[in-house]
Design a protein around this motif. Sequence first.
Motif, short mmCIF file in Angstrom:
data_model
loop_
_atom_site.label_atom_id
_atom_site.label_comp_id
_atom_site.label_asym_id
_atom_site.label_seq_id
_atom_site.Cartn_x
_atom_site.Cartn_y
_atom_site.Cartn_z
N ASP A 74 33.61 46.35 40.83
CA ASP A 74 33.64 44.89 40.94
C ASP A 74 33.27 44.25 39.61
O ASP A 74 32.74 44.91 38.72
CB ASP A 74 32.76 44.39 42.09
N ALA A 119 39.95 44.72 39.65
CA ALA A 119 39.44 44.38 40.98
C ALA A 119 40.53 43.74 41.83
O ALA A 119 40.64 44.03 43.02
CB ALA A 119 38.23 43.45 40.86
N SER A 128 41.98 45.50 45.24
CA SER A 128 41.62 44.91 46.52
C SER A 128 42.82 44.74 47.42
O SER A 128 42.71 44.84 48.63
CB SER A 128 40.93 43.56 46.32
N TRP A 153 38.84 39.18 45.62
CA TRP A 153 38.17 38.68 44.42
C TRP A 153 38.78 37.36 44.00
O TRP A 153 38.46 36.84 42.96
CB TRP A 153 38.27 39.68 43.27
#
Length: 190
Positions: A73, A144, A148, A153
């Motif tokens: 992250d 990220a 995902s 995000w």
Amino acid sequence: MRRLIRSGRGQRAVRSGLSLTAAALLLSSCGIPSTGVVEAGEAATGIRPAYVLYFVRQDTLRSIRSQVPGTFDIGTAVELLFRGPDALLVRKGLTTELPPLTSTPTVRTDGALVSVELPRGTEPLNRTALAQLTCTIADARLVASAGSGSGSWGGSASGTASSTKVTVTIPGVRQTEGSGGKCPGSATAE
């Protein structure tokens, strides 16, 4: 009595057949016993994304690719960046312009906009330090977002590092902004 005369071609075919049979027997008995499923560790999940952290060598930003176990992250990338280069990277001449922190920064994302609030009392960032932070965040946002799949995000996997806008706030001091548009090219694994 009749005598069978074999041609050279026939003899070669017989020898080839015998050779293939011998090879098949040898390969089928290679000595590896058959086993069932062997439980050994956690299931493979694919290649872990790499963090790209930006450090400084001879007044120039250098992107360094680093594999770090755990969940990927943006906040973790920022924390790793503020820790500075490890001993190996220091021996290779890499440094940081980022000031030491007294506590963990707060990172928030909203699409291509990322805001970082540094702890109260943090020294203001110079131009190089802001570039280190901005470029690290821009790369981390892309990884990220791509990882995902759901946009959790707030980013889009189809975005680019140059579309990332970073706002850095130090309470009681000032707010600084940067973008991923001027980040150096591909990262090296050092």
